[in-house]
Design a protein around this motif. Structure first.
Motif, PDB file in Angstrom:
ATOM      1  N   MET A   1       0.834  -1.203   0.000  1.00  0.00           N
ATOM      2  CA  MET A   1       0.000   0.000   0.000  1.00  0.00           C
ATOM      3  C   MET A   1       0.872   1.259   0.000  1.00  0.00           C
ATOM      4  O   MET A   1       1.955   1.279   0.555  1.00  0.00           O
ATOM      5  N   ARG A   2       0.334   2.309  -0.641  1.00  0.00           N
ATOM      6  CA  ARG A   2       1.044   3.578  -0.664  1.00  0.00           C
ATOM      7  C   ARG A   2       0.801   4.299   0.657  1.00  0.00           C
ATOM      8  O   ARG A   2      -0.312   4.339   1.164  1.00  0.00           O
ATOM      9  N   LYS A   3       1.847   4.895   1.206  1.00  0.00           N
ATOM     10  CA  LYS A   3       1.752   5.546   2.508  1.00  0.00           C
ATOM     11  C   LYS A   3       1.606   7.046   2.327  1.00  0.00           C
ATOM     12  O   LYS A   3       2.360   7.662   1.579  1.00  0.00           O
ATOM     13  N   LEU A   4       0.632   7.598   3.038  1.00  0.00           N
ATOM     14  CA  LEU A   4       0.302   9.006   2.892  1.00  0.00           C
ATOM     15  C   LEU A   4       0.265   9.658   4.273  1.00  0.00           C
ATOM     16  O   LEU A   4      -0.332   9.117   5.204  1.00  0.00           O
ATOM     17  N   LEU A   5       0.905  10.810   4.393  1.00  0.00           N
ATOM     18  CA  LEU A   5       0.850  11.586   5.637  1.00  0.00           C
ATOM     19  C   LEU A   5      -0.168  12.699   5.458  1.00  0.00           C
ATOM     20  O   LEU A   5      -0.011  13.571   4.593  1.00  0.00           O
ATOM     21  N   LEU A   6      -1.225  12.661   6.258  1.00  0.00           N
ATOM     22  CA  LEU A   6      -2.284  13.666   6.221  1.00  0.00           C
ATOM     23  C   LEU A   6      -2.101  14.610   7.400  1.00  0.00           C
ATOM     24  O   LEU A   6      -2.203  14.189   8.555  1.00  0.00           O
ATOM     25  N   VAL A   7      -1.815  15.861   7.111  1.00  0.00           N
ATOM     26  CA  VAL A   7      -1.644  16.874   8.158  1.00  0.00           C
ATOM     27  C   VAL A   7      -2.875  17.768   8.128  1.00  0.00           C
ATOM     28  O   VAL A   7      -3.032  18.609   7.245  1.00  0.00           O
ATOM     29  N   SER A  12     -13.708  16.017  11.476  1.00  0.00           N
ATOM     30  CA  SER A  12     -14.711  15.462  10.557  1.00  0.00           C
ATOM     31  C   SER A  12     -14.092  15.195   9.184  1.00  0.00           C
ATOM     32  O   SER A  12     -14.389  14.179   8.546  1.00  0.00           O
ATOM     33  N   LEU A  13     -13.225  16.066   8.744  1.00  0.00           N
ATOM     34  CA  LEU A  13     -12.554  15.871   7.459  1.00  0.00           C
ATOM     35  C   LEU A  13     -11.562  14.723   7.542  1.00  0.00           C
ATOM     36  O   LEU A  13     -11.439  13.921   6.607  1.00  0.00           O
ATOM     37  N   ILE A  14     -10.875  14.611   8.668  1.00  0.00           N
ATOM     38  CA  ILE A  14      -9.892  13.536   8.850  1.00  0.00           C
ATOM     39  C   ILE A  14     -10.548  12.174   8.703  1.00  0.00           C
ATOM     40  O   ILE A  14     -10.060  11.297   7.976  1.00  0.00           O
ATOM     41  N   GLU A  15     -11.652  11.964   9.394  1.00  0.00           N
ATOM     42  CA  GLU A  15     -12.310  10.653   9.361  1.00  0.00           C
ATOM     43  C   GLU A  15     -12.792  10.300   7.964  1.00  0.00           C
ATOM     44  O   GLU A  15     -12.656   9.166   7.503  1.00  0.00           O
ATOM     45  N   GLY A  16     -13.365  11.284   7.280  1.00  0.00           N
ATOM     46  CA  GLY A  16     -13.854  11.024   5.928  1.00  0.00           C
ATOM     47  C   GLY A  16     -12.725  10.709   4.958  1.00  0.00           C
ATOM     48  O   GLY A  16     -12.826   9.781   4.141  1.00  0.00           O
ATOM     49  N   LEU A  17     -11.622  11.444   5.062  1.00  0.00           N
ATOM     50  CA  LEU A  17     -10.480  11.211   4.178  1.00  0.00           C
ATOM     51  C   LEU A  17      -9.819   9.871   4.458  1.00  0.00           C
ATOM     52  O   LEU A  17      -9.443   9.142   3.537  1.00  0.00           O
ATOM     53  N   LYS A  18      -9.659   9.548   5.735  1.00  0.00           N
ATOM     54  CA  LYS A  18      -9.037   8.266   6.087  1.00  0.00           C
ATOM     55  C   LYS A  18      -9.836   7.107   5.512  1.00  0.00           C
ATOM     56  O   LYS A  18      -9.264   6.169   4.927  1.00  0.00           O
ATOM     57  N   VAL A  28      -2.929   5.628   5.686  1.00  0.00           N
ATOM     58  CA  VAL A  28      -2.920   7.036   6.077  1.00  0.00           C
ATOM     59  C   VAL A  28      -2.437   7.201   7.514  1.00  0.00           C
ATOM     60  O   VAL A  28      -2.954   6.581   8.437  1.00  0.00           O
ATOM     61  N   THR A  29      -1.436   8.063   7.699  1.00  0.00           N
ATOM     62  CA  THR A  29      -0.999   8.498   9.023  1.00  0.00           C
ATOM     63  C   THR A  29      -1.457   9.936   9.203  1.00  0.00           C
ATOM     64  O   THR A  29      -1.280  10.764   8.301  1.00  0.00           O
ATOM     65  N   VAL A  30      -2.055  10.240  10.358  1.00  0.00           N
ATOM     66  CA  VAL A  30      -2.620  11.565  10.593  1.00  0.00           C
ATOM     67  C   VAL A  30      -1.774  12.331  11.601  1.00  0.00           C
ATOM     68  O   VAL A  30      -1.369  11.798  12.645  1.00  0.00           O
ATOM     69  N   ALA A  31      -1.496  13.588  11.274  1.00  0.00           N
ATOM     70  CA  ALA A  31      -0.880  14.524  12.221  1.00  0.00           C
ATOM     71  C   ALA A  31      -1.770  15.759  12.263  1.00  0.00           C
ATOM     72  O   ALA A  31      -2.184  16.266  11.215  1.00  0.00           O
ATOM     73  N   ARG A  32      -2.062  16.257  13.485  1.00  0.00           N
ATOM     74  CA  ARG A  32      -3.002  17.371  13.621  1.00  0.00           C
ATOM     75  C   ARG A  32      -2.317  18.696  13.928  1.00  0.00           C
ATOM     76  O   ARG A  32      -2.979  19.736  13.967  1.00  0.00           O
ATOM     77  N   THR A  33      -1.018  18.645  14.141  1.00  0.00           N
ATOM     78  CA  THR A  33      -0.266  19.867  14.433  1.00  0.00           C
ATOM     79  C   THR A  33       1.068  19.839  13.686  1.00  0.00           C
ATOM     80  O   THR A  33       1.482  18.795  13.162  1.00  0.00           O
ATOM     81  N   VAL A  34       1.731  20.997  13.667  1.00  0.00           N
ATOM     82  CA  VAL A  34       3.058  21.070  13.057  1.00  0.00           C
ATOM     83  C   VAL A  34       4.022  20.147  13.794  1.00  0.00           C
ATOM     84  O   VAL A  34       4.819  19.427  13.175  1.00  0.00           O
ATOM     85  N   VAL A  75       4.093  16.948  -2.318  1.00  0.00           N
ATOM     86  CA  VAL A  75       3.301  17.651  -1.306  1.00  0.00           C
ATOM     87  C   VAL A  75       2.119  18.321  -1.989  1.00  0.00           C
ATOM     88  O   VAL A  75       2.294  19.065  -2.963  1.00  0.00           O
ATOM     89  N   ILE A  76       0.912  18.038  -1.487  1.00  0.00           N
ATOM     90  CA  ILE A  76      -0.292  18.710  -1.971  1.00  0.00           C
ATOM     91  C   ILE A  76      -0.875  19.516  -0.815  1.00  0.00           C
ATOM     92  O   ILE A  76      -1.147  18.962   0.262  1.00  0.00           O
ATOM     93  N   PHE A  77      -1.089  20.825  -1.028  1.00  0.00           N
ATOM     94  CA  PHE A  77      -1.685  21.674  -0.005  1.00  0.00           C
ATOM     95  C   PHE A  77      -3.207  21.557  -0.038  1.00  0.00           C
ATOM     96  O   PHE A  77      -3.819  21.550  -1.110  1.00  0.00           O
ATOM     97  N   LEU A  78      -3.793  21.438   1.141  1.00  0.00           N
ATOM     98  CA  LEU A  78      -5.242  21.541   1.317  1.00  0.00           C
ATOM     99  C   LEU A  78      -5.495  22.886   1.986  1.00  0.00           C
ATOM    100  O   LEU A  78      -5.020  23.125   3.093  1.00  0.00           O
ATOM    101  N   THR A  79      -6.232  23.763   1.315  1.00  0.00           N
ATOM    102  CA  THR A  79      -6.380  25.101   1.868  1.00  0.00           C
ATOM    103  C   THR A  79      -7.807  25.624   1.711  1.00  0.00           C
ATOM    104  O   THR A  79      -8.455  25.381   0.690  1.00  0.00           O
ATOM    105  N   ALA A  80      -8.274  26.308   2.763  1.00  0.00           N
ATOM    106  CA  ALA A  80      -9.586  26.951   2.691  1.00  0.00           C
ATOM    107  C   ALA A  80      -9.475  28.299   2.012  1.00  0.00           C
ATOM    108  O   ALA A  80     -10.485  28.947   1.734  1.00  0.00           O
ATOM    109  N   SER A  81      -8.268  28.722   1.760  1.00  0.00           N
ATOM    110  CA  SER A  81      -8.034  30.014   1.130  1.00  0.00           C
ATOM    111  C   SER A  81      -7.655  29.837  -0.330  1.00  0.00           C
ATOM    112  O   SER A  81      -6.754  29.073  -0.655  1.00  0.00           O
TER     113      SER A  81
END
Length: 227
Positions: A1-7, A12-18, A28-34, A75-81
């Motif tokens: 499997m391909r390994k992806l780091l989700l920051v 709610s978005l984390i659970e749906g993406l995972k 998927v490995t999740v990190a919620r902070t820098v 690296v792909i940025f996810l941004t609300a802006s």
């Protein structure tokens, strides 16, 4: 499997993406902070990083700068802006792509797969085979031994290429015959194959009566040895 780091810090978005990414064979490995992202990145290897721009203790820009100091991982940025200044800044510092929230999952998956394809190293095309003093120039369709061109028939040439591409591997007669047969020739049986093998040995072996390059493995097939 391909390994992806989700920051990402949105639960709610984390659970749906995972869930969705796992269905498409991503681990998927999740990190919620820098801080968590730095730790995860330094502890494991990933195929791609999905990086939220705004985090509780800093910015996705900080993580991207850190990553680019040691790695070319996509690296792909996810941004609300969707402000141009943020998009340009992210791409200039080494981001490969960005997607603006809210986004459609299929679009994100397409962006991920496209980015991964672009990041794959280009495989060098093999244009020559070398073994036992024999060189096969695939682009020219020539075989040379000790500087002299070998006068091979089409079937003999294909046989030689097949064996040289599979060194030290016992190839069954069935496998060899499948490789020799094409639309221009009639079906090749055991006797015909034996004749081709014999003729090829006459042209490539130092001593065809006691072959050392192309040997018979009784009851199994033939093997190309590297001397």
């Amino acid at each position: 499997m391909r390994k992806l780091l989700l920051v990402e810090d949105d639960l709610s978005l984390i659970e749906g993406l995972k869930f969705s990414l796992a269905k498409h064979e991503f681990e998927v490995t999740v990190a919620r902070t820098v801080k968590e992202a730095r730790h995860c990145f330094n502890q494991s290897e990933y195929n791609l990083v999905l990086l939220d721009l705004m985090l509780p203790d800093g910015s996705g820009f900080d993580i991207c700068r850190m990553i680019r100091q040691t790695s070319n991982i996509p690296v792909i940025f996810l941004t609300a802006s969707d402000e141009e200044v943020n998009i340009v800044m992210g791409l200039d510092m080494g981001g490969d792509d960005y997607i603006t929230k809210p986004f459609k999952l299929n679009e994100l998956l397409s962006r991920i797969n496209a980015t991964l394809r672009r990041s794959e190293p280009v495989k060098e095309q093999v244009t020559e085979l070398h073994a036992n003093g024999i060189a096969v120039k695939l682009l020219e369709g020539r075989a040379i031994k000790n500087g002299t061109d070998l006068e091979l028939t089409s079937a003999e040439y294909r046989l030689l290429c097949l064996f040289m591409r599979n060194p030290r591997v016992v190839l069954s007669k069935e496998k060899i015959m499948q490789s020799l047969w094409d639309c221009r020739e009639s079906f090749i049986d055991d006797n015909t194959l034996a004749v081709y093998i014999s003729r090829l040995r006459e042209k490539i072996e130092d001593n065809p009566k006691q072959p050392s390059f192309l040997t018979t493995i009784r009851g199994m097939g033939y093997k190309w040895n590297i001397m």
